[in-house]
Every structure is written in C-alpha cells, then in structure tokens.
Design a protein around this motif. Structure first.
Motif, PDB file in Angstrom:
ATOM      1  N   GLU A  20       0.952  -1.176  -0.001  1.00 40.58           N
ATOM      2  CA  GLU A  20       0.018  -0.223   0.041  1.00 40.58           C
ATOM      3  C   GLU A  20       0.834   1.401  -0.048  1.00 40.58           C
ATOM      4  O   GLU A  20       2.049   1.286   0.289  1.00 40.58           O
ATOM      5  CB  GLU A  20      -0.915  -0.114   1.231  1.00 40.58           C
ATOM      6  N   ARG A  21       0.365   2.414  -0.363  1.00 44.48           N
ATOM      7  CA  ARG A  21       1.062   3.537  -0.133  1.00 44.48           C
ATOM      8  C   ARG A  21       1.511   4.150   1.156  1.00 44.48           C
ATOM      9  O   ARG A  21       2.827   4.478   1.144  1.00 44.48           O
ATOM     10  CB  ARG A  21      -0.010   4.775  -0.819  1.00 44.48           C
ATOM     11  N   ASP A  22       0.807   3.767   2.171  1.00 42.00           N
ATOM     12  CA  ASP A  22       0.986   3.660   3.414  1.00 42.00           C
ATOM     13  C   ASP A  22       1.752   2.793   4.182  1.00 42.00           C
ATOM     14  O   ASP A  22       1.438   2.683   5.368  1.00 42.00           O
ATOM     15  CB  ASP A  22       0.134   4.747   4.228  1.00 42.00           C
ATOM     16  N   ARG A  23       2.401   1.670   3.476  1.00 42.37           N
ATOM     17  CA  ARG A  23       2.609   0.427   3.999  1.00 42.37           C
ATOM     18  C   ARG A  23       3.585   0.450   5.135  1.00 42.37           C
ATOM     19  O   ARG A  23       3.698  -0.367   5.803  1.00 42.37           O
ATOM     20  CB  ARG A  23       3.195  -0.424   2.868  1.00 42.37           C
ATOM     21  N   HIS A  24       4.220   1.574   5.223  1.00 40.56           N
ATOM     22  CA  HIS A  24       5.280   1.755   6.437  1.00 40.56           C
ATOM     23  C   HIS A  24       4.539   1.435   7.770  1.00 40.56           C
ATOM     24  O   HIS A  24       5.281   1.185   8.762  1.00 40.56           O
ATOM     25  CB  HIS A  24       5.864   3.279   6.606  1.00 40.56           C
ATOM     26  N   LEU A  25       3.248   1.993   7.845  1.00 46.42           N
ATOM     27  CA  LEU A  25       2.433   1.784   9.117  1.00 46.42           C
ATOM     28  C   LEU A  25       2.304   0.181   9.405  1.00 46.42           C
ATOM     29  O   LEU A  25       2.561  -0.234  10.676  1.00 46.42           O
ATOM     30  CB  LEU A  25       1.169   2.196   9.008  1.00 46.42           C
ATOM     31  N   ALA A  26       2.318  -0.620   8.509  1.00 43.33           N
ATOM     32  CA  ALA A  26       2.275  -1.944   8.588  1.00 43.33           C
ATOM     33  C   ALA A  26       3.529  -2.565   8.783  1.00 43.33           C
ATOM     34  O   ALA A  26       3.863  -3.616   9.587  1.00 43.33           O
ATOM     35  CB  ALA A  26       1.448  -2.803   7.410  1.00 43.33           C
ATOM     36  N   VAL A  27       4.559  -2.193   8.012  1.00 43.64           N
ATOM     37  CA  VAL A  27       5.859  -2.757   7.879  1.00 43.64           C
ATOM     38  C   VAL A  27       6.589  -2.585   9.176  1.00 43.64           C
ATOM     39  O   VAL A  27       7.437  -3.453   9.712  1.00 43.64           O
ATOM     40  CB  VAL A  27       6.449  -2.079   6.562  1.00 43.64           C
ATOM     41  N   GLN A  28       6.316  -1.363   9.986  1.00 43.02           N
ATOM     42  CA  GLN A  28       7.016  -1.067  11.149  1.00 43.02           C
ATOM     43  C   GLN A  28       6.514  -2.030  12.335  1.00 43.02           C
ATOM     44  O   GLN A  28       7.277  -2.305  12.968  1.00 43.02           O
ATOM     45  CB  GLN A  28       6.783   0.263  11.494  1.00 43.02           C
ATOM     46  N   ARG A  29       5.080  -2.284  12.195  1.00 42.34           N
ATOM     47  CA  ARG A  29       4.644  -3.195  13.255  1.00 42.34           C
ATOM     48  C   ARG A  29       5.052  -4.535  13.164  1.00 42.34           C
ATOM     49  O   ARG A  29       5.416  -5.268  13.910  1.00 42.34           O
ATOM     50  CB  ARG A  29       2.947  -3.165  13.199  1.00 42.34           C
ATOM     51  N   ALA A  30       5.123  -5.110  11.685  1.00 40.92           N
ATOM     52  CA  ALA A  30       5.791  -6.474  11.587  1.00 40.92           C
ATOM     53  C   ALA A  30       7.268  -6.336  12.122  1.00 40.92           C
ATOM     54  O   ALA A  30       7.488  -7.622  12.492  1.00 40.92           O
ATOM     55  CB  ALA A  30       5.707  -6.759  10.062  1.00 40.92           C
ATOM     56  N   ARG A  31       7.959  -5.312  11.677  1.00 44.05           N
ATOM     57  CA  ARG A  31       9.448  -5.434  11.960  1.00 44.05           C
ATOM     58  C   ARG A  31       9.524  -5.452  13.702  1.00 44.05           C
ATOM     59  O   ARG A  31      10.324  -6.255  14.206  1.00 44.05           O
ATOM     60  CB  ARG A  31       9.930  -4.322  11.563  1.00 44.05           C
ATOM     61  N   ARG A  32       8.823  -4.741  14.152  1.00 40.31           N
ATOM     62  CA  ARG A  32       8.768  -4.777  15.752  1.00 40.31           C
ATOM     63  C   ARG A  32       8.490  -6.070  16.190  1.00 40.31           C
ATOM     64  O   ARG A  32       8.969  -6.614  17.260  1.00 40.31           O
ATOM     65  CB  ARG A  32       7.972  -3.507  16.082  1.00 40.31           C
ATOM     66  N   PHE A  33       7.202  -6.519  15.723  1.00 36.29           N
ATOM     67  CA  PHE A  33       7.048  -8.048  16.248  1.00 36.29           C
ATOM     68  C   PHE A  33       7.986  -8.952  16.068  1.00 36.29           C
ATOM     69  O   PHE A  33       8.425  -9.865  17.034  1.00 36.29           O
ATOM     70  CB  PHE A  33       5.684  -8.139  15.585  1.00 36.29           C
ATOM     71  N   ILE A  34       8.621  -9.024  14.824  1.00 39.31           N
ATOM     72  CA  ILE A  34       9.446 -10.161  14.602  1.00 39.31           C
ATOM     73  C   ILE A  34      10.864 -10.045  15.478  1.00 39.31           C
ATOM     74  O   ILE A  34      11.275 -11.012  16.015  1.00 39.31           O
ATOM     75  CB  ILE A  34       9.842  -9.911  13.048  1.00 39.31           C
ATOM     76  N   LEU A  35      11.046  -8.714  15.637  1.00 38.69           N
ATOM     77  CA  LEU A  35      12.494  -8.543  16.321  1.00 38.69           C
ATOM     78  C   LEU A  35      12.279  -8.987  17.757  1.00 38.69           C
ATOM     79  O   LEU A  35      13.041  -9.502  18.563  1.00 38.69           O
ATOM     80  CB  LEU A  35      12.847  -7.222  16.338  1.00 38.69           C
ATOM     81  N   GLN A  36      11.158  -8.359  18.494  1.00 36.72           N
ATOM     82  CA  GLN A  36      10.574  -8.684  19.772  1.00 36.72           C
ATOM     83  C   GLN A  36      10.656 -10.206  19.888  1.00 36.72           C
ATOM     84  O   GLN A  36      11.182 -10.760  21.131  1.00 36.72           O
ATOM     85  CB  GLN A  36       9.279  -8.215  20.130  1.00 36.72           C
ATOM     86  N   ASN A  37      10.250 -11.042  19.090  1.00 39.50           N
ATOM     87  CA  ASN A  37      10.149 -12.393  19.073  1.00 39.50           C
ATOM     88  C   ASN A  37      11.294 -13.090  18.930  1.00 39.50           C
ATOM     89  O   ASN A  37      11.551 -14.389  19.502  1.00 39.50           O
ATOM     90  CB  ASN A  37       9.143 -13.124  18.188  1.00 39.50           C
ATOM     91  N   PHE A  38      12.134 -12.497  18.248  1.00 35.02           N
ATOM     92  CA  PHE A  38      13.559 -13.196  17.970  1.00 35.02           C
ATOM     93  C   PHE A  38      14.378 -12.999  19.269  1.00 35.02           C
ATOM     94  O   PHE A  38      15.210 -13.726  19.568  1.00 35.02           O
ATOM     95  CB  PHE A  38      14.464 -12.406  16.862  1.00 35.02           C
ATOM     96  N   GLU A  39      14.167 -11.663  20.059  1.00 35.59           N
ATOM     97  CA  GLU A  39      14.976 -11.482  21.114  1.00 35.59           C
ATOM     98  C   GLU A  39      14.412 -12.384  22.442  1.00 35.59           C
ATOM     99  O   GLU A  39      15.118 -12.236  23.279  1.00 35.59           O
ATOM    100  CB  GLU A  39      14.570 -10.088  21.204  1.00 35.59           C
TER     101      GLU A  39
END
Length: 585
Positions: free
Chosen positions: A265-284
């Motif tokens: 999407e045009r404003d996909r950064h809103l989704a991408v940022q949440r996905a990034r945070r969720f993945i990194l938290q679960n890796f840690e």
C-alpha cells in the motif's frame, strides 16, 4: 539496496521451485543467525515483495522469498498446483531446504505472508506444528469475495462435470493498492498471472474453513494485519481466526483505508513497522512453550469430546436424525460386507482397517456392492488409505537411513492390526530387515496377521505375538531392541495422555539411541459427529468417541518420551498425520 541471489530447491515431487536469497549485510555470529521468509499473494511472485527486504531494515537478518509453483519463475501451469495441500507441503520442503542448505533451523526463522500465501502458511502452521519464532499474516484470504451468489458451490459442480479448469481474477490493480507505482507495475509485470485453477481455489476455501475453525491449534506467536477497506477478501473469517488463535502471544492491527495489498500500500510503512517490531521482539525473547500434556483433561479438544460423548435430548431433532442414521446403517449392513464387518468387530478394529486398506467393495447384490463402495469412499477411509501410504513411505525412509549408518533394522509395531502396512512397505526393499515383531491385543489380529506374514513369505524374519501396547515395562523389555518402532492408528483411539505417555515412554526405553519412531496423529476430522453418534468401537460395542490431538500436542508427547521429530506427512484434508522421530542419544 541488498542484492538477491537466485536459487532453486527441489520439492517432495521433484519440481525445482525458484526463490530469492538475500544474505545478511551485517554478518552476525553463527549462534545469532536469523532468517525471514516472505510469501507472496496469489497471482504474484517473489519480486512483488522484494521491496520488504530493505523496508524492514534488518541488516543482520537473511531473507528468502519463493515463487510458488505455477507462479513467477517456478514451473507449472500458471495459477495451478497438484493440490492446495501439495503447495502447503512445499512450504515444509522449503523449510527443510533452508535447514540443510543454509544451516537455519526452524527456531531461527520468522515468516511474513500475504493473502493466499498467508492461508498457505497458516495451514502449514496448523498441520505441521513448526517451531518458528513468529508469524505475520497480512490480509489472509480465508474467504475471497466472489460477488456471484452460490459461486463456490457452482464451481464445485462444474469441476465434477468437466474436471479442473481455470478462472481469471476480476480484481483490478486499482483495488489492490493506492500506490501509483504498485498499480503501474502490476499492470505491466509479465510474470503476474490472472488465472487460478479451480482445484487451487476450492482447496483454498476448504483449508481456510478448517484452519479458521481450529485456529486454537496454532501456537506460533502471530501478528494479524487486516486491511480496513479490502475489496478482495472478507474480514469476518480473519477476526474469527484471531479470536481462536491458541498462541499466548498474538496481535491484531486493523489498518483503516488500506486495500488488499497490505504490504504494498501507499502507506505500507504503518504495517511494515509493526511487522518489524513484532518479529524482532520474538527473535529477542524465548518462544512461550505452553504444555499440552494435560489437554485430555482441560481445553478445547477435551470439551469437544465430552460434548460428543453426551447423549442428545430424547426425541430432539438431532437425536431423531442420528437414530435414523444408525438404523439406515444397520439396514445397509445386511448387504454391505464392510458395514457388516464394522458392526461385528468395531469400526476402529484392525479387521475393519484391513478391509479399508484392501478397498475392494463387496456385498450381496448390486445394491450391496454400491453401498459398500460409497462406504469405502468416505473421506475418513480415504484418509486412512493415504495414512497407510505415508507410513510405508516413512518406513522405507527410516530403513534407508539405518542402512546408511551401517545399523541393523529391527522393526517393532506395538499395535499392528493385521500388519499389512508394515509387510507391504517391504516390497522392493533390499536387504530385508533383520527382524520384524508385530504385536496386537486382539487374538483375531494375531491370527490374521500371522496368516498374512505367511502369505507374504516373510516367516523367516517376521512374527506376530499378543501384547499390550500400554504396558511400559513390557515394551521396555523388547528383544532384540528395536531400531525402528511403529505405532499407527492407536493413540487416536485413546484420549488419556497419561496412558499414551506410558506407551511412548516404554518405546523410549526400548529403542536404541539414535533409533527411529514412526507415529500417527489425528489433528482434524470432519466426521466426528457421524463417528460418535452412529459408529461403534471395538470395545464391546461402545460408541466410538474420539478426542482430536493437535499436532503440537502429539509432538510434545513424543518429545517427552525422548524423541526428536524429523519430518512429517499429512493427507490433503488435514485429517491424519504421520511423523518420523529419532531417539535422542
């Protein structure tokens, strides 16, 4: 921008699928290596989600993105697959490939998947119980908006009449994203295919129905991204899926105004940022491991089996329906050999299963043979026959591994029925096992299994004895010590996990270190009501009430007995699983 390497891996049926690989730009220590897998939406390919590698901004993480079979640069008719289940198995084969070729274990992986890819991955998470760190599902296509009344049933009828065929997507690029570049690239991309086969489309629906209904079985930390203005898929099943998810760690995000291509999407950064945070938290953080060893005493499958065991109100519509069903089956048993055998020995008996394996309709008169044929073609019995093939496949795989290690093959099956799947798995195998010990509690099974051994000419290496599959001390004293143990179709009949645990512990005591165990499970069954209300068990004519075990629960029981799961097979309906595990040394 990180540069991708072009690679291929061979699936279970020998098809070489294309994938892109982005090595980590910041090389972490070996113990800190991590990987993220990207799964594209239907009609598209890995190039359409390659932008996420840079946008997620994880320089020390390796990325992988495949072209599903029939898409992009992977072979196959465009938009087609042998079945939806075959594509789900491709996911597992891809994971296996990453472990062997890139040295990345499941515990080092997270997954991001969109639309049809999200349903593929959700089905894989349900059926195969992977131990990945996190799962991000963007606009999963659990129910496509077909907009034509009765479209699904109509497509099913047309497939019966004319076989597989293809339908074109009605979705225009402008209804997928507000991003002008994404819209233009979608319209000009030669690798995008607008067609999808009816086999895949209907398989998508069937798998989605099952996964949404039984999402409680999924224990992987999951983030769900829902597009708020999605013209392509319905939101209701996505909401129900999230509500039922069994993981302790889950998130739902609704993105207002987003079209279906959530991650494009045009404003996909809103989704991408949440996905990034969720993945990194679960890796840690360590993945939460909730024990299901007491799932027979508390939880959803316990409640489900108790409901099935409870009598219906007398003369209620349900009571009248199932009484009529039982009466009809009793009437059919007068002319159908298979139905008659089920009532005589139990529909879960070794004799019934051997009849189902042979799959030769028998009955008095043409009507009896027709009834028997319909009986043998029920989805449960088709699943049983596929389970037999999977047991035989993994038997041959385990025997080959033992020979490669220079070890003797000593097989034991602790509840063999008539032993047909063991004996028929040996066709073409050289050299034959050093010994085969078949056991069963039933005198009938011992008698008929012994006759089958002689019929197959295997009396010099095989024998059949009576034995209790739940006697831990008896199993622990097996001689010679088995290097390959089999327990097929037994634990599904007994809901008590302590009882099953004792049996598995006995096999753990008996098996050589490094030896193998083949075990079966039943994470799903569409005919539980029919089985509980109309069929009888081998246990003195009692109702045949089954408690389902999720694949996670079954694997935990096996792990508790000292085994490590290696690989798994499951039928296309998700009913019966067959797994291979190895005794931890």
């Amino acid at each position: 921008m990180r540069q991708a390497q072009e690679c291929r891996f061979n699936t279970h049926d020998g098809v070489a699928l294309y994938y892109r690989y982005w090595p980590a730009s910041d090389q972490p220590a070996p113990a800190q290596r991590r990987g993220v897998l990207l799964f594209h939406r239907g009609h598209e390919h890995s190039g359409r989600i390659a932008h996420l590698v840079d946008e997620l901004d994880m320089p020390d993480v390796e990325f992988f993105a495949w072209d599903a079979r029939g898409h992009g640069q992977s072979p196959g008719a465009r938009g087609d697959s042998p079945s939806f289940a075959a594509s789900v198995r491709d996911v597992q084969t891809f994971i296996d490939h990453l472990q062997t070729e890139h040295d990345l274990a499941q515990e080092q992986l997270a997954v991001i998947a969109q639309s049809v890819g999200a349903v593929l991955v959700a089905t894989w998470a349900h059926d195969y119980a992977p131990s990945i760190r996190a799962l991000v599902l963007a606009s999963p296509a659990f129910k496509v908006k077909l907009y034509v009344p009765f479209a699904r049933s109509g497509l099913g009828l047309m497939r019966k009449l004319r076989g597989n065929f293809f339908v074109n997507s009605y979705v225009k690029a402008g209804f997928l994203s507000h991003d002008p570049e994404r819209i233009a690239s979608y319209d000009s991309d030669p690798l995008i295919t607008r067609a999808i086969s009816v086999n895949v489309l209907l398989g998508l629906y069937e798998a989605a129905d099952r996964v949404v209904a039984d999402a409680e079985a999924i224990r992987v930390p999951t983030q769900l991204l829902i597009s708020g203005s999605d013209f392509v898929v319905h939101r209701g099943p996505q909401e129900r899926f999230f509500e039922r998810l069994g993981t302790q760690r889950k998130e739902k995000h609704i993105l207002p105004g987003f079209f279906h291509d959530t991650l494009g999407e045009r404003d996909r950064h809103l989704a991408v940022q949440r996905a990034r945070r969720f993945i990194l938290q679960n890796f840690e953080q360590p993945t939460p491991q909730s024990s299901l060893l007491d799932a027979d005493r508390i939880g959803s499958t316990c409640a489900e089996s108790e409901t099935l065991a409870a009598p219906l109100p007398h003369n209620s519509l349900g009571d009248l329906y199932w009484r009529a069903t039982r009466a009809g089956m009793r009437l059919g048993s007068r002319v159908s050999a298979g139905v008659k055998l089920g009532f005589e020995t139990g529909f879960d008996s070794g004799s019934t299963l051997d009849y189902v394996y042979r799959n030769q309709p028998t009955g008095h008169t043409a009507v009896g043979k027709m009834i028997d044929s319909n009986y043998l073609q029920s989805i449960g019995w088709r699943g049983i026959r596929q389970r037999k093939l999977h047991v035989e496949e993994l038997l041959r795989l385990a025997m080959a591994r033992l020979r490669e290690q220079g070890r003797a093959v000593h097989i034991v099956d602790i509840a063999a029925g008539h032993g047909r799947y063991i004996l028929e798995a040996l066709q073409g195998v050289e050299p034959l096992p050093e010994s085969i010990l078949l056991r069963d509690y039933s005198d009938i099974n011992v008698r008929d299994g012994t006759a089958l051994i002689e019929e197959k000419g295997l009396g010099h290496i095989a024998r059949f004895v009576k034995g209790d599959a739940f006697d831990r001390a008896d199993l622990a004293s097996l001689s010679p010590r088995p290097s390959l143990a089999v327990v097929s179709g037994l634990y599904e009949l007994f809901s008590d996990n302590r009882q099953v645990g004792q049996s598995l512990a006995g096999l753990g005591d008996a098996c050589e270190p490094g030896g193998y165990l083949i075990y079966t499970g039943q994470p799903w069954h569409p005919q539980l009501q029919l089985i509980a209300r109309a069929l009888t068990s081998h246990r003195e004519g009692q109702a045949w009430v089954m408690r389902r075990r999720s694949q996670v629960e079954m694997d935990q029981l096996v792990q508790a007995a000292g085994f490590r799961k290696i690989t798994q097979r499951i039928d296309e309906w998700g009913i019966f699983s067959v797994s291979l595990a190895q005794r931890v040394e």
